[in-house]
Write an enzyme that holds these catalytic residues in place. Structure first.
Site, PDB file in Angstrom:
ATOM      1  N   GLN A 102       0.852  -1.202   0.000  1.00 12.41           N
ATOM      2  CA  GLN A 102       0.000   0.000   0.000  1.00 12.41           C
ATOM      3  C   GLN A 102       0.881   1.243   0.000  1.00 12.41           C
ATOM      4  OE1 GLN A 102      -3.499  -0.559   2.971  1.00 12.41           O
ATOM      5  NE2 GLN A 102      -1.932  -1.992   3.636  1.00 12.41           N
ATOM      6  N   VAL A 104       3.709   4.080  -1.036  1.00 14.15           N
ATOM      7  CA  VAL A 104       4.010   4.807  -2.274  1.00 14.15           C
ATOM      8  C   VAL A 104       5.489   5.191  -2.319  1.00 14.15           C
ATOM      9  CG1 VAL A 104       1.641   5.691  -2.446  1.00 14.15           C
ATOM     10  CG2 VAL A 104       3.355   7.055  -1.223  1.00 14.15           C
ATOM     11  N   ASP A 105       6.287   4.656  -1.367  1.00  9.23           N
ATOM     12  CA  ASP A 105       7.660   5.163  -1.184  1.00  9.23           C
ATOM     13  C   ASP A 105       8.723   4.478  -2.050  1.00  9.23           C
ATOM     14  OD1 ASP A 105       8.140   2.689   0.195  1.00  9.23           O
ATOM     15  OD2 ASP A 105       7.610   3.603   2.121  1.00  9.23           O
ATOM     16  N   HIS A 120      -1.476   1.581  -4.162  1.00 10.14           N
ATOM     17  CA  HIS A 120      -1.870   2.987  -3.975  1.00 10.14           C
ATOM     18  C   HIS A 120      -0.972   3.950  -4.752  1.00 10.14           C
ATOM     19  CE1 HIS A 120      -4.070   1.786   0.022  1.00 10.14           C
ATOM     20  NE2 HIS A 120      -4.747   1.444  -1.064  1.00 10.14           N
ATOM     21  N   CYS A 128      -1.281  14.626 -14.773  1.00  9.43           N
ATOM     22  CA  CYS A 128      -2.243  15.713 -14.947  1.00  9.43           C
ATOM     23  C   CYS A 128      -3.515  15.360 -14.180  1.00  9.43           C
ATOM     24  CB  CYS A 128      -2.530  15.904 -16.437  1.00  9.43           C
ATOM     25  SG  CYS A 128      -3.912  17.021 -16.743  1.00  9.43           S
ATOM     26  N   SER A 191      -2.614  -1.078   9.430  1.00 13.71           N
ATOM     27  CA  SER A 191      -3.690  -1.000  10.416  1.00 13.71           C
ATOM     28  C   SER A 191      -4.911  -1.792   9.956  1.00 13.71           C
ATOM     29  CB  SER A 191      -4.070   0.465  10.673  1.00 13.71           C
ATOM     30  OG  SER A 191      -4.428   1.083   9.455  1.00 13.71           O
ATOM     31  N   ASN A 215       3.012  -6.988  13.469  1.00  9.55           N
ATOM     32  CA  ASN A 215       2.660  -5.629  13.876  1.00  9.55           C
ATOM     33  C   ASN A 215       2.957  -5.504  15.373  1.00  9.55           C
ATOM     34  OD1 ASN A 215       1.124  -3.141  14.448  1.00  9.55           O
ATOM     35  ND2 ASN A 215       0.144  -3.512  12.476  1.00  9.55           N
ATOM     36  N   PRO A 216       3.484  -4.371  15.832  1.00  6.54           N
ATOM     37  CA  PRO A 216       3.719  -4.230  17.277  1.00  6.54           C
ATOM     38  C   PRO A 216       2.425  -4.212  18.081  1.00  6.54           C
ATOM     39  CG  PRO A 216       4.894  -2.510  16.045  1.00  6.54           C
ATOM     40  CD  PRO A 216       3.986  -3.212  15.068  1.00  6.54           C
TER      41      PRO A 216
END
Ligand code: BJW
Length: 245
Positions: A102, A104-105, A120, A128, A191, A215-216
């Site tokens: 998910q 975008v990095d 995502h 545009c 999440s 997950n923590p």
């Protein structure tokens, strides 16, 4: 991490098809803030509706552009962490390995993962806002952001998926297919609140996969997971790769 369940390592040793869904938590150890963690989340001082919807961009394009410009720079400077690197390593262990993110990095690709589906979009690309046409070269300088697309004349926006927008069809189809085929499905650092991504581990579980959450903290998905590993992905994932050696 010493206390990995033996049954999980056994399931992984037998698995041919493994699929993974990652969220913002996997990049937290690369110092990219998550969206919803109290105090540190990117949206601690803004609501998602203020920034990540087409309506927000129509209302205040400069604010939304500036927020993404700030994050684009942060992502470009960030480095993959041991969690990203462990997933790139894990890809080599299985007949089929599908990584759906998910995020975008772009950090999974920079870590060396090869089969990655970005649900995502990508913060590195801009398009545009009127026509969807991607910008080929450098983002043009301008006094009053957002800059305009040099060919269409429309405002530029990030090539990411905002609330209410459709996800890239092929990426979603391939991810859904991988989920229903998976012997083991990992959901990592998310999440589990945003759909349709959050539906993928549910589908995997329904189709019979062993589902592993990393997950923590607990999430709405914890109750459905076969194994819920409480910890940081940058610690748990390298331990899993080590156990597979
Ligand atoms: C760690 C850690 C460490 C910390 N190690 N872990 C079904 C039911 C209800 C609603 C809907 C539904 N289907 C669709 C909807 C509507 C909506 C939605 O889901 N709303 C809910 C919020 C209620 N979905 C949509 O609108 C989607 N579009 C859609 O469905 O379109 C339909 C359509 C079809 C055809 C035509 C038109 C439309 C689009 C969703 C787009 C989401 N976009 C964003 C922004 C992307 C761009 C950007 O980056 O700015 O995506 S929102 C934001 O949330 C971002 C994330 O990818 C996404 C998920 O967040 P994530 O990754 O889970 O992050 P956090 O912060 O929430 O969680 C981090 C976790 O990490 C925490 O659990 C931590 O504990 C953990 N963690 N440190 C491991 N070291």
């Amino acid at each position: 991490m010493n206390d990995l369940p033996k049954e999980l390592i056994e399931a992984l040793r037998k698995a041919k098809k493994v699929a993974v869904l990652t969220g913002a938590g996997i990049s937290a150890e690369s110092k990219i803030p998550t969206f919803r963690d109290a105090m540190t989340g990117l949206w601690a001082s803004f609501s998602p509706e203020e920034l990540a919807t087409p309506e927000a961009f129509a209302r205040n394009p400069k604010m939304v552009w500036d927020w993404y410009a700030f994050r684009r720079e942060m992502c470009a400077k960030a480095l993959p962490n041991p969690g990203h690197l462990a997933l790139a390593e894990m890809e080599k262990h299985f007949e089929q390995f599908t990584l759906t993110t998910q995020n975008v990095d772009g950090l999974h690709q920079r870590a060396g993962s090869r089969r990655v589906f970005e649900l995502h979009g990508s913060i590195a690309r801009v398009k545009c806002a009127d026509t969807g046409r991607l910008l080929g070269g450098e983002i043009p300088e301008c006094d009053e952001p957002p800059p305009l697309h040099p060919e269409t004349g429309g405002m530029l926006r990030p090539d990411v998926v905002w609330f209410g927008e459709a996800l890239p069809e092929q990426a979603l189809l391939e991810s859904a297919q991988a989920a229903i085929e998976a012997d083991v499905y990992f959901t990592i650092g998310t999440s589990a609140l945003v759909y349709p991504a959050a539906g993928l581990p549910i589908e995997a579980g329904r189709a019979g996969a062993v589902v592993v959450e990393i997950n923590p903290i607990e999430t709405p998905f914890t109750q459905l997971a076969t194994f819920s590993l409480r910890g940081k992905s940058g610690e748990v994932l390298p331990a899993i790769v080590e156990a597979l050696r």
